[in-house]
Motif scaffolding. Structure first.
Motif, PDB file in Angstrom:
ATOM      1  N   PRO A 141      -3.150  10.124   2.463  1.00 23.85           N
ATOM      2  CA  PRO A 141      -2.272   9.694   1.365  1.00 23.85           C
ATOM      3  C   PRO A 141      -0.800   9.962   1.629  1.00 23.85           C
ATOM      4  O   PRO A 141       0.050   9.101   1.392  1.00 23.85           O
ATOM      5  CB  PRO A 141      -2.786  10.494   0.172  1.00 23.85           C
ATOM      6  N   ALA A 142      -0.469  11.149   2.137  1.00 24.63           N
ATOM      7  CA  ALA A 142       0.937  11.485   2.371  1.00 24.63           C
ATOM      8  C   ALA A 142       1.526  10.629   3.485  1.00 24.63           C
ATOM      9  O   ALA A 142       2.652  10.123   3.374  1.00 24.63           O
ATOM     10  CB  ALA A 142       1.076  12.961   2.704  1.00 24.63           C
ATOM     11  N   GLY A 143       0.779  10.461   4.563  1.00 25.21           N
ATOM     12  CA  GLY A 143       1.268   9.641   5.662  1.00 25.21           C
ATOM     13  C   GLY A 143       1.436   8.189   5.262  1.00 25.21           C
ATOM     14  O   GLY A 143       2.406   7.534   5.653  1.00 25.21           O
ATOM     15  N   LEU A 144       0.494   7.674   4.465  1.00 30.63           N
ATOM     16  CA  LEU A 144       0.594   6.302   3.998  1.00 30.63           C
ATOM     17  C   LEU A 144       1.801   6.131   3.083  1.00 30.63           C
ATOM     18  O   LEU A 144       2.550   5.155   3.192  1.00 30.63           O
ATOM     19  CB  LEU A 144      -0.691   5.916   3.262  1.00 30.63           C
ATOM     20  N   ALA A 145       2.020   7.093   2.182  1.00 28.86           N
ATOM     21  CA  ALA A 145       3.150   7.000   1.259  1.00 28.86           C
ATOM     22  C   ALA A 145       4.485   7.001   1.987  1.00 28.86           C
ATOM     23  O   ALA A 145       5.449   6.383   1.546  1.00 28.86           O
ATOM     24  CB  ALA A 145       3.095   8.162   0.262  1.00 28.86           C
ATOM     25  N   ALA A 146       4.545   7.697   3.132  1.00 34.56           N
ATOM     26  CA  ALA A 146       5.801   7.814   3.874  1.00 34.56           C
ATOM     27  C   ALA A 146       6.008   6.696   4.881  1.00 34.56           C
ATOM     28  O   ALA A 146       7.081   6.597   5.482  1.00 34.56           O
ATOM     29  CB  ALA A 146       5.847   9.158   4.594  1.00 34.56           C
ATOM     30  N   SER A 147       5.015   5.851   5.073  1.00 34.56           N
ATOM     31  CA  SER A 147       5.083   4.845   6.136  1.00 34.56           C
ATOM     32  C   SER A 147       5.797   3.587   5.678  1.00 34.56           C
ATOM     33  O   SER A 147       5.562   3.090   4.576  1.00 34.56           O
ATOM     34  CB  SER A 147       3.671   4.482   6.602  1.00 34.56           C
ATOM     35  N   SER A 148       6.667   3.052   6.538  1.00 34.18           N
ATOM     36  CA  SER A 148       7.301   1.762   6.256  1.00 34.18           C
ATOM     37  C   SER A 148       6.501   0.615   6.865  1.00 34.18           C
ATOM     38  O   SER A 148       6.748  -0.550   6.547  1.00 34.18           O
ATOM     39  CB  SER A 148       8.729   1.743   6.806  1.00 34.18           C
ATOM     40  N   ALA A 149       5.549   0.925   7.748  1.00 30.98           N
ATOM     41  CA  ALA A 149       4.705  -0.090   8.387  1.00 30.98           C
ATOM     42  C   ALA A 149       3.305   0.484   8.537  1.00 30.98           C
ATOM     43  O   ALA A 149       2.855   0.806   9.639  1.00 30.98           O
ATOM     44  CB  ALA A 149       5.280  -0.495   9.744  1.00 30.98           C
ATOM     45  N   PRO A 150       2.568   0.648   7.427  1.00 35.00           N
ATOM     46  CA  PRO A 150       1.308   1.396   7.468  1.00 35.00           C
ATOM     47  C   PRO A 150       0.238   0.802   8.369  1.00 35.00           C
ATOM     48  O   PRO A 150      -0.499   1.524   9.017  1.00 35.00           O
ATOM     49  CB  PRO A 150       0.854   1.431   6.002  1.00 35.00           C
ATOM     50  N   PHE A 178       0.810  -1.216   0.000  1.00 33.67           N
ATOM     51  CA  PHE A 178       0.000   0.000   0.000  1.00 33.67           C
ATOM     52  C   PHE A 178       0.847   1.271   0.000  1.00 33.67           C
ATOM     53  O   PHE A 178       0.456   2.277  -0.602  1.00 33.67           O
ATOM     54  CB  PHE A 178      -0.954   0.005   1.196  1.00 33.67           C
ATOM     55  N   ALA A 179       1.992   1.268   0.669  1.00 30.74           N
ATOM     56  CA  ALA A 179       2.800   2.491   0.724  1.00 30.74           C
ATOM     57  C   ALA A 179       3.329   2.891  -0.650  1.00 30.74           C
ATOM     58  O   ALA A 179       3.150   4.048  -1.069  1.00 30.74           O
ATOM     59  CB  ALA A 179       3.942   2.331   1.732  1.00 30.74           C
ATOM     60  N   PRO A 180       3.976   1.995  -1.423  1.00 28.86           N
ATOM     61  CA  PRO A 180       4.403   2.415  -2.763  1.00 28.86           C
ATOM     62  C   PRO A 180       3.234   2.760  -3.680  1.00 28.86           C
ATOM     63  O   PRO A 180       3.362   3.626  -4.554  1.00 28.86           O
ATOM     64  CB  PRO A 180       5.193   1.203  -3.287  1.00 28.86           C
TER      65      PRO A 180
END
Length: 417
Positions: free
Chosen positions: A245-254, A32-34
């Motif tokens: 969206p921004a937080g999800l994109a930056a997360s390594s463990a969403p 989901f992050a990428p």
């Protein structure tokens, strides 16, 4: 080389759990992050597109597996329905792409389970441990997968309950928000999320070990796909509305971050344990699937023939699985695998392109689904492949060029012998 076939030990439940373990483990904690980086909230549209393409591919795989209940999946189907080169390209793409996936899953497990600085050694130990489980027969693999899938689904239920306690970005689920990534970004997210659905191939690669395969494999593929789609849809909405969206994109463990944002601190370690278990489930199924595909390729001479040997007691392709374990351990210790999802997606999309073409060519007596589904699957595979990040496309093309060169050299040496 062994000419023996494998013993049929797996029932419907075993096959379903292996499929769910392959899909849910591979995608829900990593894809989901990428996808959010590519499309923002539009990843939900991308998920829908990926599901449509994956459904076309799943029905093609089910139809082919019913007609060709043997090890190797699309490698065997492509050879039977189209020709040796098509089968080779499918098998080569699957083996190389999934070796990278297996290494990525091992490192994902270690990211959740290992202390800082010990991720690579712990990932290598996980590969050795799960290869050992596979060594002792497919029934052990199926039992371990059932336990892992149960843990993962319970963990995701806890994470969903925690994250929905305080959604923070539900306003992103508007038409403008969903379309903010543009058409190209949405297609790219679909290609990345397709990685999460590719696990049903593992059911087909085990075709030689499933009881009553003509009926069991198509049913198992359909059930596993439906369960995985439901899980992805729920988790996709949850992590997007919780992190934005921004937080999800930056997360390594969403998933863990979404649970943490709720204030339910006790839920975070549970989610981390579940993520580690999911990665192990995907890794376990990957080792089994790659080994069976290598077995099928070795039987036909497309890989060294000694890899076709079956263990005299445990009835597994033990040499192939040893090679898989060695390559994956080397990869987790030496290689940067941040691009593994895109690279693996490219190889698997080529694999399913061959599956769709093979299913399209089957005669009416073997047909279970309309040709339109196979056309949708094939066109979707091409579109998603060319819209992946350019690094994944270039890397994939290089790997296939190496494979073609290898087979040309092997054929020339064989003819000259």
């Amino acid at each position: 080389m062994s000419s023996r076939t494998m013993t049929r030990r797996l029932g419907l439940g075993d096959a379903v759990f292996i499929g769910i373990g392959s899909m849910v483990g591979a995608g829900v904690f990593s894809a989901f992050a990428p996808a959010a980086q590519a499309a923002g909230a539009g990843l939900l549209i991308g998920l829908g597109l990926a599901a449509i393409v994956a459904f076309g591919n799943a029905t093609s795989s089910a139809q082919l597996a019913a007609a060709h209940p043997t090890s190797g999946g699309t490698y065997a189907y492509g050879r039977a329905e189209i020709g040796p080169w098509s089968g080779f390209l499918a098998g080569w793409g699957f083996v190389v792409g999934k070796l990278a996936s297996a290494a990525a899953m091992a490192l994902t497990f270690a990211a959740y389970a290992a202390p800082p600085g010990w991720e690579r050694p712990v990932a290598a130990l996980a590969v050795v441990a799960l290869a050992s489980v596979n060594w002792f027969g497919v029934t052990r693999t199926a039992l371990a997968t059932r336990v892992i899938v149960t843990v993962v689904l319970l963990t995701l239920a806890v994470a969903t309950a925690a994250a929905t306690a305080s959604p923070a970005a539900a306003d992103q689920l508007t038409v403008d928000g969903l379309l903010s990534g543009g058409a190209y970004g949405i297609l790219q997210s679909a290609g990345l999320l397709f990685f999460a659905f590719a696990g049903y191939a593992r059911i087909a690669t085990l075709g030689e070990e499933v009881r009553n395969p003509t009926h069991t494999i198509p049913r198992a593929i359909t059930i596993a796909f439906a369960v995985a789609l439901a899980v992805y849809a729920v988790i996709g909405v949850v992590v997007l509305t919780s992190l934005g969206p921004a937080g999800l994109a930056a997360s390594s463990a969403p998933v863990a971050d979404a649970a943490a944002g709720s204030g339910w601190a006790w839920a975070v370690p549970i989610v981390r344990v579940g993520a580690a278990a999911a990665s192990l489930g995907a890794l376990l199924a990957l080792i089994a699937g790659i080994g069976r595909t290598m077995l099928a390729m070795a039987r036909e001479g497309d890989l060294p023939r000694p890899l076709a040997a079956l263990h005299p007691r445990w009835d597994v392709p033990y040499r192939a699985e040893v090679v898989v374990a060695v390559v994956v351990v080397a990869a987790v210790l030496l290689v940067d695998l941040r691009g593994a999802i895109g690279f693996s997606s490219f190889g698997v999309l080529v694999y399913y392109l061959v599956a769709n073409i093979a299913a399209f060519r089957q005669r009416d007596s073997a047909r279970r689904y309309p040709r339109a589904l196979q056309a949708v699957g094939a066109i979707g595979c091409v579109v998603l492949a060319v819209t992946l990040p350019w690094q994944a496309v270039v890397g994939g093309l290089v790997v296939f060029a190496v494979g073609v060169g290898y087979r040309l050299v092997r054929l020339r040496l064989t003819r000259g012998a």
